[in-house]
Design a protein around this motif. Sequence first.
Motif, mmCIF file in Angstrom:
data_model
loop_
_atom_site.group_PDB
_atom_site.id
_atom_site.type_symbol
_atom_site.label_atom_id
_atom_site.label_comp_id
_atom_site.label_asym_id
_atom_site.label_seq_id
_atom_site.Cartn_x
_atom_site.Cartn_y
_atom_site.Cartn_z
ATOM 1 N N VAL A 1 3.841 -6.250 -48.657
ATOM 2 C CA VAL A 1 5.239 -6.764 -48.332
ATOM 3 C C VAL A 1 6.101 -6.361 -49.615
ATOM 4 C CG1 VAL A 1 6.606 -8.770 -48.002
ATOM 5 C CG2 VAL A 1 4.450 -8.653 -46.573
ATOM 6 N N LEU A 2 5.654 -6.493 -50.915
ATOM 7 C CA LEU A 2 6.346 -6.165 -51.944
ATOM 8 C C LEU A 2 6.722 -4.727 -51.979
ATOM 9 C CD1 LEU A 2 7.376 -7.349 -54.549
ATOM 10 C CD2 LEU A 2 5.219 -7.021 -55.671
ATOM 11 N N ALA A 3 5.815 -3.865 -51.971
ATOM 12 C CA ALA A 3 5.774 -2.349 -51.729
ATOM 13 C C ALA A 3 6.824 -2.039 -50.569
ATOM 14 C CB ALA A 3 4.567 -1.419 -51.292
ATOM 15 N N ALA A 4 6.823 -2.617 -49.492
ATOM 16 C CA ALA A 4 7.816 -2.438 -48.397
ATOM 17 C C ALA A 4 9.204 -2.668 -48.840
ATOM 18 C CB ALA A 4 7.313 -2.988 -47.051
ATOM 19 N N ALA A 5 9.254 -3.885 -49.352
ATOM 20 C CA ALA A 5 10.601 -4.612 -50.108
ATOM 21 C C ALA A 5 11.142 -3.499 -50.901
ATOM 22 C CB ALA A 5 10.751 -5.825 -50.254
ATOM 23 N N VAL B 1 19.591 -3.832 -50.018
ATOM 24 C CA VAL B 1 19.553 -4.625 -49.294
ATOM 25 C C VAL B 1 20.747 -5.836 -49.450
ATOM 26 C CG1 VAL B 1 17.879 -6.675 -47.958
ATOM 27 C CG2 VAL B 1 17.153 -4.525 -48.539
ATOM 28 N N ASP B 2 21.496 -6.135 -48.358
ATOM 29 C CA ASP B 2 22.395 -6.998 -48.819
ATOM 30 C C ASP B 2 22.100 -8.477 -48.028
ATOM 31 O OD1 ASP B 2 24.206 -5.524 -50.343
ATOM 32 O OD2 ASP B 2 24.923 -4.815 -48.153
ATOM 33 N N VAL B 3 21.457 -8.586 -46.781
ATOM 34 C CA VAL B 3 21.077 -9.703 -46.218
ATOM 35 C C VAL B 3 19.563 -9.476 -45.736
ATOM 36 C CG1 VAL B 3 21.417 -11.010 -44.241
ATOM 37 C CG2 VAL B 3 23.372 -9.803 -45.451
ATOM 38 N N LEU B 4 18.859 -10.434 -45.826
ATOM 39 C CA LEU B 4 17.386 -10.495 -45.487
ATOM 40 C C LEU B 4 17.488 -11.623 -44.161
ATOM 41 C CD1 LEU B 4 14.346 -10.038 -45.299
ATOM 42 C CD2 LEU B 4 14.198 -11.861 -47.226
ATOM 43 N N VAL B 5 17.144 -11.091 -43.125
ATOM 44 C CA VAL B 5 16.859 -12.125 -42.056
ATOM 45 C C VAL B 5 15.306 -12.020 -41.687
ATOM 46 C CG1 VAL B 5 17.372 -12.760 -39.493
ATOM 47 C CG2 VAL B 5 19.324 -11.450 -40.860
ATOM 48 N N VAL B 6 14.852 -13.392 -41.807
ATOM 49 C CA VAL B 6 13.499 -13.559 -41.691
ATOM 50 C C VAL B 6 13.228 -14.311 -40.398
ATOM 51 C CG1 VAL B 6 11.258 -14.564 -42.323
ATOM 52 C CG2 VAL B 6 12.902 -13.669 -44.001
ATOM 53 N N ASP B 7 12.816 -13.601 -39.335
ATOM 54 C CA ASP B 7 12.448 -14.387 -37.920
ATOM 55 C C ASP B 7 11.168 -15.042 -37.793
ATOM 56 O OD1 ASP B 7 12.063 -15.250 -35.205
ATOM 57 O OD2 ASP B 7 12.277 -13.000 -34.576
ATOM 58 N N ALA B 8 11.232 -16.274 -38.325
ATOM 59 C CA ALA B 8 9.697 -16.807 -38.491
ATOM 60 C C ALA B 8 9.326 -17.434 -37.067
ATOM 61 C CB ALA B 8 9.895 -18.123 -39.496
ATOM 62 N N ASP B 9 10.183 -17.217 -35.944
ATOM 63 C CA ASP B 9 9.708 -17.599 -34.557
ATOM 64 C C ASP B 9 8.740 -16.488 -34.235
ATOM 65 O OD1 ASP B 9 9.756 -19.024 -32.214
ATOM 66 O OD2 ASP B 9 11.088 -17.379 -31.372
ATOM 67 N N ALA B 10 8.762 -15.366 -34.261
ATOM 68 C CA ALA B 10 7.993 -14.234 -33.844
ATOM 69 C C ALA B 10 6.285 -14.392 -34.395
ATOM 70 C CB ALA B 10 8.492 -12.807 -34.190
ATOM 71 N N PRO B 11 6.342 -14.669 -35.747
ATOM 72 C CA PRO B 11 4.948 -14.748 -36.250
ATOM 73 C C PRO B 11 4.505 -16.103 -35.689
ATOM 74 C CG PRO B 11 6.380 -14.831 -38.024
ATOM 75 C CD PRO B 11 7.355 -14.532 -36.609
ATOM 76 N N PHE B 12 5.050 -17.248 -35.801
ATOM 77 C CA PHE B 12 4.838 -18.344 -35.072
ATOM 78 C C PHE B 12 4.031 -18.323 -33.866
ATOM 79 C CE2 PHE B 12 5.304 -22.385 -32.756
ATOM 80 C CZ PHE B 12 4.484 -23.274 -33.538
ATOM 81 N N ARG B 13 4.793 -17.491 -32.919
ATOM 82 C CA ARG B 13 4.263 -17.324 -31.668
ATOM 83 C C ARG B 13 3.044 -16.351 -31.585
ATOM 84 N NH1 ARG B 13 7.986 -14.384 -29.241
ATOM 85 N NH2 ARG B 13 9.643 -14.642 -30.619
ATOM 86 N N VAL C 1 13.681 -10.809 -53.038
ATOM 87 C CA VAL C 1 14.432 -11.157 -54.363
ATOM 88 C C VAL C 1 14.093 -10.351 -55.272
ATOM 89 C CG1 VAL C 1 14.541 -13.119 -55.886
ATOM 90 C CG2 VAL C 1 14.938 -13.456 -53.361
ATOM 91 N N ARG C 2 12.489 -10.330 -55.712
ATOM 92 C CA ARG C 2 11.996 -9.643 -56.695
ATOM 93 C C ARG C 2 12.476 -8.284 -56.794
ATOM 94 N NH1 ARG C 2 5.882 -10.252 -57.386
ATOM 95 N NH2 ARG C 2 6.281 -8.742 -59.024
ATOM 96 N N THR C 3 12.325 -7.310 -55.599
ATOM 97 C CA THR C 3 12.862 -5.801 -55.622
ATOM 98 C C THR C 3 14.242 -5.704 -55.660
ATOM 99 O OG1 THR C 3 12.442 -5.758 -53.168
ATOM 100 C CG2 THR C 3 10.485 -5.277 -54.589
ATOM 101 N N GLN C 4 15.117 -6.399 -54.998
ATOM 102 C CA GLN C 4 16.392 -6.000 -54.501
ATOM 103 C C GLN C 4 17.258 -6.989 -55.542
ATOM 104 O OE1 GLN C 4 17.291 -3.850 -52.395
ATOM 105 N NE2 GLN C 4 15.235 -3.139 -51.942
ATOM 106 N N TRP C 5 17.198 -8.371 -56.019
ATOM 107 C CA TRP C 5 18.272 -9.201 -56.073
ATOM 108 C C TRP C 5 17.998 -9.636 -57.497
ATOM 109 C CZ3 TRP C 5 18.043 -11.902 -50.874
ATOM 110 C CH2 TRP C 5 18.499 -11.005 -49.998
ATOM 111 N N MET C 6 17.116 -9.368 -58.302
ATOM 112 C CA MET C 6 16.888 -10.127 -59.522
ATOM 113 C C MET C 6 17.910 -9.710 -60.597
ATOM 114 S SD MET C 6 14.590 -12.188 -59.471
ATOM 115 C CE MET C 6 14.097 -12.731 -60.985
ATOM 116 N N GLY C 7 18.729 -8.791 -60.427
ATOM 117 C CA GLY C 7 19.916 -8.353 -61.286
ATOM 118 C C GLY C 7 21.213 -9.043 -61.146
#
Length: 155
Positions: A20-24, A30-42, A66-72
Motif C-alpha cells: 500500500v505504501l509503494a502504491a500510494a 493526490v488531493d482527496v483520498l476516498v476509502v470505501d471500507a464497505d467493499a472490503p467488509f463485504r 499521508v506519508r507519501t503525499q501530504w507530510m509537507g
Amino acid sequence: AALGADVRILDADLRDEDAVLAAAGAVADVDVLVVDADAPFRDGGGGLPGLRLAVDGAWNAVRATVRTQWMGERGGAIVLLAPRAGAGEHADAVRAALENTARTVSTEWARLSITPTAVLPGAATTQQEVDEVTAFLASPAGAYYSGCAFTLGAA
C-alpha cells in the motif's frame, strides 16, 4: 469520475502495508483520498474477518497516503465510507472505528491541513446519496469539514 474528477485506484492489497505504501507513493498529486471500507467488509464476509479487513485496510490506505503525499505543506482530504447500518455482524463496529479515526486524526493532522471525514450510510441510503455527499466532501466546499461524521438517513 462521473462528475469530472480525476480518479485513480490505489492498486494494492490493503492488508499489505508495504504494498500500500509503494502504491500510494506511485500516484502523483493526490488531493482527496476516498476509502470505501464497505467493499472490503463485504469481501471479508462481514463479521470479524470483514471488520479487520475494512478497518485495517482503511488505516493502511490513510497512513500511506499521508506519508507519501501530504507530510509537507500540501495537505488533503480523507473521506472514509462505512458499511450501511445493519449491513451485518460488526458493521456497526466498522462504522464506529471509521468515525473515531476521522475524529482523532483530524486533531492530530490539523497542522498538516489534512481534513478527514466519515460517511455513515443508513440502511435505506441510496448509492446516489453516498456519491453526492462524497463529491461534496471532496470539493473545495467540503474543506470546511474536518473530524466530522455524516450519518445519512436512518442509522
